[in-house]
Design an enzyme around this catalytic site. Structure first.
Site, PDB file in Angstrom:
ATOM      1  N   LYS A 207      45.977 -74.264  21.362  1.00 50.99           N
ATOM      2  CA  LYS A 207      46.502 -73.314  20.279  1.00 50.99           C
ATOM      3  C   LYS A 207      47.998 -72.882  20.873  1.00 50.99           C
ATOM      4  CE  LYS A 207      45.662 -69.153  17.325  1.00 50.99           C
ATOM      5  NZ  LYS A 207      44.678 -68.127  17.260  1.00 50.99           N
ATOM      6  N   GLN A 208      48.064 -72.373  22.175  1.00 51.68           N
ATOM      7  CA  GLN A 208      49.389 -71.754  22.459  1.00 51.68           C
ATOM      8  C   GLN A 208      49.583 -71.899  24.169  1.00 51.68           C
ATOM      9  OE1 GLN A 208      46.552 -68.418  21.465  1.00 51.68           O
ATOM     10  NE2 GLN A 208      48.230 -67.218  22.014  1.00 51.68           N
TER      11      GLN A 208
ATOM     12  N   GLU B  29      43.524 -69.799  22.616  1.00 56.18           N
ATOM     13  CA  GLU B  29      42.225 -69.663  21.767  1.00 56.18           C
ATOM     14  C   GLU B  29      41.580 -70.685  21.375  1.00 56.18           C
ATOM     15  OE1 GLU B  29      42.874 -66.416  19.121  1.00 56.18           O
ATOM     16  OE2 GLU B  29      43.139 -64.941  20.764  1.00 56.18           O
TER      17      GLU B  29
ATOM     18  N   TRP C 279      47.294 -57.842  23.435  1.00 57.87           N
ATOM     19  CA  TRP C 279      47.959 -58.022  24.514  1.00 57.87           C
ATOM     20  C   TRP C 279      49.570 -58.737  23.912  1.00 57.87           C
ATOM     21  CZ3 TRP C 279      49.372 -63.332  26.688  1.00 57.87           C
ATOM     22  CH2 TRP C 279      49.088 -64.377  25.948  1.00 57.87           C
ATOM     23  N   ASP C 280      49.750 -58.774  23.001  1.00 57.54           N
ATOM     24  CA  ASP C 280      51.052 -59.281  22.479  1.00 57.54           C
ATOM     25  C   ASP C 280      51.928 -58.346  22.645  1.00 57.54           C
ATOM     26  OD1 ASP C 280      48.997 -60.291  20.895  1.00 57.54           O
ATOM     27  OD2 ASP C 280      50.178 -60.620  19.357  1.00 57.54           O
TER      28      ASP C 280
HETATM   29  C1  BGC Z   1      46.694 -65.452  19.023  1.00 62.38           C
HETATM   30  C2  BGC Z   1      46.475 -64.306  20.018  1.00 62.38           C
HETATM   31  C3  BGC Z   1      47.147 -63.082  19.521  1.00 62.38           C
HETATM   32  C4  BGC Z   1      46.681 -62.802  18.176  1.00 62.38           C
HETATM   33  C5  BGC Z   1      47.460 -61.607  17.462  1.00 62.38           C
HETATM   34  C6  BGC Z   1      46.193 -65.140  17.673  1.00 62.38           C
HETATM   35  O1  BGC Z   1      46.483 -66.137  16.673  1.00 62.38           O
HETATM   36  O2  BGC Z   1      45.942 -66.653  19.484  1.00 62.38           O
HETATM   37  O3  BGC Z   1      47.062 -64.748  21.128  1.00 62.38           O
HETATM   38  O4  BGC Z   1      46.923 -62.050  20.474  1.00 62.38           O
HETATM   39  O5  BGC Z   1      46.948 -63.731  17.192  1.00 62.38           O
HETATM   40  O6  BGC Z   1      48.738 -61.960  17.412  1.00 62.38           O
END
Ligand code: BGC
Length: 780
Positions: A610-611, A498, A370-371
């Site tokens: 995490k984010q 996550e 999804w990035d």
């Molecule tokens: C992040 C995800 C991301 C993935 C790839 C993970 O560490 O939590 O949101 O899509 O990395 O960049």
């Protein structure tokens, strides 16, 4: 070296100097070599060549990765689960490390140039962001005291998908005599093997590329291989052309040895042209002829012409995309470096996308996430909309696989995009933080909505966009339902964060699903009204009924969006606030990122992120929140977020800007802007972080300049960080190119291209056109 102009800036430990248009090291530092291979990667959206030395990586000492990648070119391995379950992802697609065709090495008296032998007297390596050339100049003394200068220039052609070229020039400095240049293909490369870090490497059961044929001609080589499981054919071809001295040539392995008698001070040069072609783009038996034809054209053009072509391509890119920041060279360098890498990494053929690490390394195995839609897409949409369009085309091409995946997941209708993939197969072997992230469907729909707002391209909607939006919207009514209070709930999903998995009513997911279903209903109705034939075709193809459209409207209206009245914040999900807070005070620094130090269950049981999750919704659905909401949500979630994901800081920066937290906005922005150059996440050696790179652009445009584009139109609310004297960037909207230049006194808007553009500055409506192409406004 001769062309160092501001020696003071250079740290001769091999650190990178802060220069606005260059990435430069003035010494070779083995401790930084692995990292710098990533930073000095060259790519063109298809080929990616890590910045390893021309001669190949070192025999002794230091970690290294000789990596060459082709975006979207992969092999597969079965995913083996000791404990199985129905519907788990079965096959992993992973980007292959393909033969290293750039290898060239100087040899004198049988001694091959190497950083392990002889003495390096001088060294400089520069990646020039304007020309796209990687230039390395080295002075070297052999064990017997012979000194040489080796100057190499490397480029991966932005305008020629299949082609790269190297110039390798050797000058004897204290002797006259025979000099040899070896040029070949190193086919012995392999992918990194998976280790303890889930973000690195693949689980391989054997070599992935099997040789099927080789032709070594007078100056050229063609190597044909096939992949072990995915069944693709690969051609790697080189042509080497000596000049500057009469050369004797002899074949050697997958290449040639060129030898000439060179006078002291004279230069013996080899130009090596490289082409890769695979059957992902053409028929199996076409790959060899295609690679050869590309090679012949490149060779006929010559290195200088390719270099001019490259500079021209980049000049056009920078005209549209450059973000300039006055007052901070290190930051400026970070911003441009990030933009350059995004361009180098992004697939533009509709069959490929942009991997989490671009084409710079094997972290996340070349997978697309999804990035793309939420982070990278806006950068291309507002600078190179045709690339944004190609990224959507990629998702359109992925619909058949997404439909299959939806059936596996027990959805009778619709399409479910994979969480991570190359060619469309779900490759996430850990479903709680993979397949469970259903928000991917809404993220794709969000990017299509933004595309439509920015370009007005309804032809795309009729041809492809509507089908994607409608098919993916169906999943929400498939997994969601009404609770006893009549609220539409979505259970058992994972949101962007996550560190929290498998929850009910993730705020981000619900809010984005609401946007998605409303958009789907709007698109269906508009298509029916404006293009009845297209509507009939699409509706027939996917079996869409009016009842479904009504169901989307109803579910959107009843969508449950968790809110905690006591705290006055949006709850990340039904259970988040009842979890135990994470004990940050007693978590030592070395325990971050938490994912490498705690079992997932330990993390999931705590209030820890995490984010950005709710905070990301504040940005994407900006006009649905009051400023008070934004502030309270920001304050709360900032306190529980580790930013262990590189996708986090940029979002916090943007929202901080919006709510007037100027210092925080700046600090989070700085964390993002030089994340790879400074290796702040300590894993850039495995590849750059493309989402964060795009987050830098978002931080300027959406953050400091307060840009938003939604149903209310295009608007800006610029602020200037105290640390800068000004900044400037361009955006393309509806065919117009607008320059936004912010300084201490205000903001200048200039229409650089296009007939008319309407937008708002801090609430004041403005329209620029040919008569009035420029306006200056005071910042609020
Ligand atoms: C992040 C995800 C991301 C993935 C790839 C993970 O560490 O939590 O949101 O899509 O990395 O960049």
């Amino acid at each position: 070296m001769n062309d160092i102009d501001n020696t003071n800036d250079i740290d001769n430990n091999g650190a990178i100097a802060a220069e606005p248009w260059r990435i430069r090291e003035a010494a070779f530092d083995p401790a930084r070599a692995f990292l710098h291979e990533t930073l000095f990667t060259l790519g063109n959206g298809y080929i990616g060549m890590r910045g390893t030395p021309d001669e190949g990586t070192r025999e002794g000492g230091g970690q290294t990765l000789e990596g060459t990648y082709l975006n979207g070119f992969y092999d597969t391995e079965a995913i083996r689960y000791p404990e199985n379950a129905y519907g788990l992802a079965r096959v992993n697609e992973f980007m292959l490390n393909v033969p290293n065709a750039k290898r060239v090495a100087a040899v004198v008296d049988g001694e091959r140039f190497s950083l392990d032998g002889g003495r390096v007297l001088a060294w400089e390596r520069t990646l020039d962001l304007k020309t796209g050339l990687l230039v390395r100049t080295v002075e070297w003394e052999t064990a017997t005291g012979k000194r040489l200068r080796i100057a190499s220039r490397r480029l991966v052609c932005c305008a020629r998908k299949h082609v790269a070229a190297i110039e390798y020039a050797v000058t004897p400095l204290n002797f006259s005599g025979p000099v040899r240049i070896d040029a070949d293909i190193d086919a012995a490369v392999t992918n990194l093997q998976a280790g303890d870090d889930p973000r690195v490497g693949s689980a391989l059961t054997g070599p992935s590329l099997i040789e099927t044929r080789r032709d070594v001609g007078a100056h050229d080589v063609l190597l044909l291989q096939r992949t072990r499981h995915s069944g693709f054919a690969l051609a790697t071809a080189t042509a080497s052309v000596p000049s500057g001295a009469a050369a004797r040539v002899a074949p050697a392995g997958l290449g040639h040895v060129f030898e000439a008698d060179v006078a002291q001070g004279a230069t013996f040069t080899l130009h090596k042209y490289v082409a890769y072609a695979s059957s992902r783009d053409m028929a199996i038996d076409a790959v060899g002829p295609h690679a050869r034809a590309e090679l012949a054209q490149a060779r006929a053009a010559g290195f200088e012409a390719l270099a001019r072509e490259q500079a021209g391509y980049l000049a056009r890119f920078w005209t549209d995309a450059d973000v300039s920041i006055a007052g901070d060279d290190a930051l400026q360098q970070g911003v441009r470096f990030n933009q350059f890498h995004l361009l180098q990494s992004v697939g533009r053929d509709g069959k490929t996308n942009i991997a989490a690490k671009g084409v710079t390394g094997e972290g996340y195995e070349g997978h697309y996430f999804w990035d793309t839609e939420i982070y990278v897409f806006p950068f291309f949409l507002f600078s190179r909309p045709e690339i944004a369009r190609a990224l959507l085309q990629y998702r359109y091409n992925g619909l058949p696989k997404a439909r299959e995946r939806a059936r596996q997941m027990a959805h009778a209708k619709g399409a479910l995009y994979p969480w991570r993939t190359i060619a469309g197969e779900e490759c996430s072997a850990y479903f709680p933080a993979g397949t469970a992230q259903y928000h991917i469907n809404a993220d794709v729909a969000y990017s299509i909505r933004l595309y439509l707002l920015a370009t007005g391209d309804f032809d795309f909607m009729a041809a492809q966009g509507a089908e994607i939006v409608l098919e993916t919207a169906r999943i929400w009514t498939g997994i969601g339902g009404y609770d006893r209070k009549g609220r539409f709930c979505i259970n058992e999903v994972t949101g962007p964060d996550e560190y929290t998995a498998l929850v009910n009513n993730n705020y981000y997911t619900n809010a984005m699903a609401r946007m998605h279903m409303t958009f789907a209903a709007d698109v269906a109705e508009r298509l029916r009204a404006e293009r009845p034939d297209d509507y009939a075709r699409v509706a027939h193809a996917i079996g869409l009924s009016d009842d479904e459209i009504r169901a989307w409207r109803a579910a959107s209206a009843a969508m449950f969006l968790p809110y905690d009245d006591d705290l006055g914040i949006h709850e990340q999900d039904d259970s988040f606030l009842s979890k135990k807070p994470w004990d940050f005070a007693n978590t030592p620094q070395e325990n971050y990122p938490l994912l490498l130090n705690y079992h997932p269950l330990v993390i999931y049981r705590h209030q820890v992120c995490k984010q950005a999750d709710v905070v990301l919704a504040l940005l994407l659905l900006s006009n649905q929140f009051s400023e008070g909401d934004k502030r309270r949500d920001f304050d709360f979630y900032e306190g529980v977020t580790t930013h262990d994901s590189s996708l986090s800081s940029c979002i916090f920066s943007i929202v901080a800007s919006e709510i007037g937290y100027r210092d925080k906005a700046y600090a989070y922005f700085m964390e993002t802007a030089r994340l790879d150059l400074d290796n702040t996440h300590a894993n850039t050696q495995y590849g750059v972080h493309t989402a964060a790179m795009a987050g830098t652009w978002l931080g300027v445009a959406y953050g400091f300049a307060g840009m938003r584009l939604d149903d209310a139109g295009l608007r800006f609310a610029p602020t200037l960080p105290d640390q800068w004297t000004g900044y400037r960037f361009n955006v393309q909207v509806r065919g117009a190119l607008l320059e936004v230049a912010v300084d201490g006194a205000g903001t200048g808007y200039r229409l650089l291209r296009g007939e008319r553009l309407a937008f708002a500055h801090g609430g004041t409506p403005i329209a620029l056109d040919a008569q009035r192409a420029h306006i200056r406004m005071e910042n609020k």
